[in-house]
Design an enzyme around this catalytic site. Structure first.
Site, short mmCIF file in Angstrom:
data_model
loop_
_atom_site.label_atom_id
_atom_site.label_comp_id
_atom_site.label_asym_id
_atom_site.label_seq_id
_atom_site.Cartn_x
_atom_site.Cartn_y
_atom_site.Cartn_z
N PHE A 8 75.16 53.12 25.29
CA PHE A 8 73.85 53.05 25.37
C PHE A 8 73.29 53.78 24.22
O PHE A 8 72.18 54.16 24.10
CB PHE A 8 73.14 53.31 26.64
N PRO A 39 77.22 32.55 24.36
CA PRO A 39 76.03 32.34 25.41
C PRO A 39 76.37 33.39 26.74
O PRO A 39 75.42 33.95 27.22
CB PRO A 39 76.15 31.03 25.89
N GLU A 91 69.10 45.77 21.86
CA GLU A 91 68.21 46.53 22.06
C GLU A 91 66.91 45.77 22.72
O GLU A 91 66.24 46.28 23.72
CB GLU A 91 67.56 47.15 20.91
#
Ligand SMILES: Cc1cc2nc3c(=O)[nH]c(=O)nc-3n(C[C@H](O)[C@H](O)[C@H](O)COP(=O)(O)OP(=O)(O)OC[C@H]3O[C@@H](n4cnc5c(N)ncnc54)[C@H](O)[C@@H]3O)c2cc1C
Lengths: 327, 713
Positions: free
Chosen positions: B233, B601, B674
């Protein structure tokens, strides 16, 4: 963390004898609280007496009450058919505590004995009268969102974190205590203490005693019970405020009622005055609101926990309403 | 060009089985002969000097090999210069923040090191300090980088003259990254000038560079492995002092040393999303045209090092408004330095801007979705360039349909379900779309299998899966015959995994190297008398080649200067707010990603789902609470620092616009890490307002805030 000796007791007598020998010894049951405290340097026993082998896991129906052994796990109690049928309030409270993993390890005795979650208690670089008498209370002028609104003293404003104990308080449970030569019983609502001038003492268990179990009287509330727990997330969080509510209704009349709050005091906060106020009256929203307001009249909050006064009142209304509607 | 791509059908995560069966090895799981264990001793004061460091008892404890500190650290090339950060581990006796490492105990077992660490006695001389962000908003430091300073186009504070306007202040607390995997490193000196580390990093090349500079080694003498990372992160975008300290310790004891820090140390040693204060002014004409945007931001930083992120970025280009002015500043405190956290800057800014947009739409009595559509600009007015690709109107429409936006009532506090009030909210999220430079090596083996290699990272999004799919699409071979190797500094260079740019950057390099490989193979085929599209294995066999290898560097070109490139997201949520207890539950989520072509996907959806969960945490629960009297965090554990649990999270519906960006890279694919989170918190705040009429401008939206706020309508 410091080095310690690990011993395993095979019988209650042996456990008590080992305990008597060393003033800095400690029982360990599920370990879910004690091990954390040891890692943080809050507790530093030099002997750990593992009591998991003691025959204290039984859950049984006795004359007029249900007996729950001190070593029965929180999960085992919550899911036990007898408890679900006869003491659904206890089952609800247990299942709203901690997480599934913790409930599998945590025991009834450990749950009664678990220490506060106050951040100042857990950080040994900070002042805390509970951990180090005389060092001051970090929470008083500090971050006290999770702290007490009832029964606190200038020495300590921590809360007892248990959910199980709130239900047990409402259900008039009795703690069965083993001593070197005998047993004694103490009402659960008398087991935990208020901080007063001795916040280092959480409860009235003596240094040479062991918890053997709890006895919960059979009751007439049926399904008219609710354990409401308000928390910051849906699971795995301590209560901001919790309410254990039990009603015996005769049509719309409140024949009997029990109310206890969690997350608001150094012990499960039984609302006996509110119970007396409600007893015998007709259940209606205005009455419940009045009861809730009375319940928090004496509350005194700090900088970050003023909301708890409103929240406690609202939660009482919610819990009683839900309890009355359960079937 | 990307239209021509034939992406194979949905591919499972290529490392999924390894991860769920425990075969994937993370840095802390490596074991080397003679491995030793390090434990840190940390400062209990916030500012001052170490006056005494008594390590005698610790050094004598069983199993202890060394106690490293500023008193005995080995000579370290990078330390001898005064240049560089003031705060370096074991550098001097200075204390810059509470929880700063002051010594490291190395022992033969973790338990012994832990015990010995408790025996180190530290004496301090305390100095006055300041860790109070809210109380220091007047102590602002202007950014060094002028691009981060003030911005203005048109008139300043035009909102004040507008027919309809809002002005409000929004605050965010410190949030910590706290990925599941704890930080640390395993370091081993193979020779006096040769270092190997197993790291937790978002960039093996970046770690290699920092270690090489710090220890005065040629880069190729530093080998960094980081194949699997248990979440980052953003916190693993730099080499932290604790890593340097471990490498020093390894040098001192001459054995491999492993350090894994504790959960509470994760709150002070590896950065955070800084606390922020923002003031927004928005103005519009009566018919809903934005006429003024003003956005001021202040964020916490450290005294010893400036950290500043782009909080006001979105306000400059998101909406078609002629008059925009923004300022940014930092408030240096005696705390450890923050670092980029998922949606850095933009997630903080979007909470304020997208809440304010909702407030203004309400004042205009307009549906906030219509208001956004009305003010969606054709070009980027900040850069004065066309957007390379943007499909917001379609995204708004599809998301609205999926969440059932038509059920929303403009007037707040109208919908109920028992004791719960129901509300709907929407927010836009955005993040720059980048393409940097990367090199990929492709090795096609005689059996037709393909190995791709690049020093890229995977902190969880499924980097290799995306790369394999791109290669399969270009070469027309099954994804199962392709392997992508990463997380090794000796592989061809790739940038760190940050700023949502890996898929675009490394993916484009994979595309390019595969195209070249295809060209080479065609040539080989024709030369050998085969058809140009003969099976690869046949081509190699006929040419008597054990393998064919191509290495290619690839980067963006002139298109980067011509277009404004962004990825966008729209988050729709439905919330339920308990009318008595103030508890907020997110009951439905629809996140729409407008990020170009979706290459993978399944992993793309996972990104969006993870971002929404992170966004829920930001919106409702996450807050690192600091007691500024002591400079210490109060809730530095997972029991008290609340991230959402499974029981909080509803089903999350993800919709992709899935249209290639014609300019960014050959695949037309943009980053999503993000945008998955950016804006989400505002959608929740807006939904809470719609449910209750209560506008909460301070995150997280906990029950106490809901209870104490009075409905504004
Ligand atoms: C992250 C986290 C979240 C939690 N959330 C909740 C929550 O939401 N609600 C809640 O109610 N609880 C919660 N808990 C607390 C949990 O319920 C307690 O940790 C658990 O009940 C303690 O039981 P144990 O058997 O593990 O005790 P141990 O850790 O083994 O012991 C705790 C103490 O009890 C003493 N002890 C144990 N048994 C006996 C006995 N028979 N006689 C005398 N002394 C004894 C030990 O000596 C020790 O001092 C949480 C805990 C954690 C770690």
């Amino acid at each position: 963390m410091i080095n310690f000796q690990y011993l395993r007791a095979g019988s209650t007598e042996k456990a008590l004898a080992l305990l008597a020998k060393d003033k800095n010894a400690s029982f360990i049951a599920g370990g879910t609280n004690l091990v954390d405290l040891m890692k943080k340097g809050v507790s530093s026993p030099d002997k750990l007496i593992d009591i998991n082998k003691l025959p204290l896991k039984d859950i049984s129906l006795e004359e007029g009450h249900i007996h729950i052994g001190a070593l029965a796990s929180n999960a085992a109690v919550a899911d036990h058919a007898l408890i679900r049928e006869k003491l659904p309030l206890l089952s609800m409270a247990l299942n709203k505590g901690a997480s599934a993993q913790l409930r599998n390890m945590a025991t009834v005795g450990g749950n009664l004995m678990q220490r506060t979650r106050c951040g100042y208690f857990y950080d040994i670089t900070m002042p805390c009268n509970k951990r180090k008498p005389g060092s001051g209370c970090g929470a008083l002028e500090g971050y006290n969102r999770m702290h007490a609104i009832f029964g606190h003293s200038e020495n300590c404003i921590a809360v007892h974190p248990s959910d199980m104990c709130v239900a047990l308080a409402a259900l008039d449970a009795v703690v069965v205590i083993g001593q070197p030569n005998g047993e004694r019983r103490i009402a659960l609502s008398e087991f935990h203490r208020l901080p007063g001038k001795t916040p280092q003492l959480d409860n009235n268990l003596k240094a040479n005693e062991i918890i053997l179990g709890v006895e919960v009287p059979l009751n007439t509330y049926g399904r008219h019970v609710q354990y409401l727990k308000v928390r910051d997330r849906s699971s795995y969080a301590f209560a901001l405020v919790s309410v254990a509510a039990a009603l015996e209704l005769d049509g719309n009349r409140i024949r009997e009622v029990r109310l206890a709050l969690g997350g608001v005091a150094h012990k499960p906060w039984r609302l006996t005055a509110t119970e007396a106020f409600l007893r015998g009256r007709e259940f209606d929203p205005a009455l419940i609101r009045e009861a809730a307001n009375r319940s928090v009249a004496e509350a005194r909050a700090f900088k970050h926990n003023k909301f708890k006064i409103t929240l406690a009142a609202e939660s009482i209304v919610q819990a009683l309403s839900e309890a009355s509607q359960q079937s | 060009m990307s239209e021509k791509f034939l992406f194979p059908d949905d591919t499972d995560r290529v490392d999924g089985v390894a991860k769920v069966t425990g075969k994937a090895r993370y840095f802390a799981e490596f074991d080397l002969p003679g491995l030793t264990y390090a434990v840190l001793v940390t400062s209990s004061i916030t500012k001052g000097r170490i006056t005494q460091l008594n390590t005698r008892n610790a050094a004598r404890a069983p199993g202890v090999l060394a106690v490293v500190s500023h008193l005995n650290r080995p000579v370290t090339a990078g330390y001898e210069s005064k240049e560089g950060p003031a705060m370096r581990i074991f550098y001097t006796d200075r204390i810059f923040f509470n929880g700063q490492p002051v010594a490291m105990v190395v022992a033969d077992t973790f338990e012994r090191a832990t015990h010995a660490a408790s025996l180190v006695e530290v004496g301090y001389e305390k100095e006055a300090f300041n860790t109070d962000f809210d109380g220091s908003l007047d102590q602002v430091k202007k950014p060094k980088n002028p691009a981060q300073g003030a911005y203005q186009r048109g008139e300043a504070d035009a909102y004040k003259q507008a027919a309809v306007s809002v002005e409000a202040t929004y605050t965010l607390p410190v949030e910590t990254h706290n990925p599941m995997e704890l930080h640390g490193i395993l370091a081993f000196w193979n020779a006096a000038d040769k270092l190997t580390v197993y790291a937790k990093t978002q960039g093996v090349k970046a770690t290699q560079g920092t270690l090489a500079r710090t220890f005065g080694l040629p880069a190729e003498n530093v080998q960094v492995f980081s194949e699997f990372v248990g979440g980052g992160f953003g916190m693993a975008l730099r080499t932290w002092p604790l890593e340097i300290g471990t490498v020093m310790a390894a040098k001192l004891v001459g054995r491999p040393v492993k350090l894994v820090i504790t959960r509470d140390q994760m709150f002070t040693m590896v950065g955070n999303r800084p606390a922020a204060w923002q003031k927004i002014g928005l103005g519009a004409s009566r018919n809903g045209r934005l006429t003024g945007i003003t956005h001021h931001s202040l964020a916490q930083s450290s005294v010893y090092e400036d950290f500043m992120e782009n909080i006001t970025g979105m306000s400059k280009f998101m909406y078609g408004c002629e008059n925009v002015n923004t300022t940014s500043g930092i408030v240096p405190l005696d705390l450890s330095v923050p670092i980029w956290m998922r949606g850095p800057g933009e997630a903080t800014g979007a909470f304020a801007l997208e809440s304010a947009i909702d407030e203004l739409a309400f004042k205009l009595n307009m549906d906030p979705l219509d208001f956004r559509v009305l003010n969606d600009p054709e070009t980027d007015l900040e850069k004065n360039k066309p957007f390379s690709d943007k499909n917001l109107k379609e995204a708004y429409k599809r998301g609205a349909q999926a969440i059932g936006w038509k059920n929303r009532v403009q007037r707040p506090a109208q919908l109920t379900e028992g004791d719960w009030q129901i509300g709907y909210g929407v927010s836009t999220g955005v993040f720059g779309a980048f393409r940097r430079s990367a090199t990929v090596r492709a090795v096609l083996n005689a059996d037709g299998s393909l190995v791709l290699q690049s020093a890229a990272s995977d902190i969880g999004p499924g980097t290799a899966t995306g790369m394999v799919r791109i290669a399969a699409g270009v070469l027309g071979i099954p994804a199962s015959s392709i392997t992508f190797e990463l997380g090794d500094s000796s592989l061809p260079p790739a940038p760190s995994q940050g700023g949502s740019s890996t898929l675009s950057t490394v993916g484009a390099a994979v595309n390019d190297v595969c195209l070249q490989l295809l060209g080479n193979l065609k040539e080989l085929a024709v030369n050998a008398g085969l058809k140009a599209d003969a099976p690869f294995a046949d081509i190699l066999k006929k040419n008597n080649l054990p393998y064919v290898e191509v290495t290619k560097e690839s980067k963006g070109g002139a298109e980067q200067a011509k277009y404004s490139m962004y990825s966008f997201s729209i988050h729709f949520v439905q919330v339920k707010v308990h009318r008595r207890t103030g508890v907020v539950k997110v009951s439905r989520i629809v996140s729409v990603g407008d990020a170009g072509k979706i290459v993978s996907p399944k992993t793309a959806k996972s990104q969006m789902v993870g971002g929404a969960v992170g966004g829920m945490g930001m919106a409702l629960t996450e807050e690192a609470v600091l007691d500024s009297r002591y400079g210490r965090y109060i809730n530095n554990n997972f029991g008290d620092y609340h991230v959402p649990v499974n029981a909080d999270v509803p089903d999350i519906e993800v919709i992709f616009i899935d249209k290639p960006d014609p300019h960014i890279n050959p695949m037309g694919a943009k980053g999503m890490g993000e945008i998955a989170l950016t804006g989400f918190s505002a959608a929740v705040a807006n939904a809470v307002f719609n449910a209750t009429g209560k506008r909460i401008r301070s995150l997280p939206i906990t029950p106490d805030k809901v209870l104490q706020e009075t409905a504004g309508v």
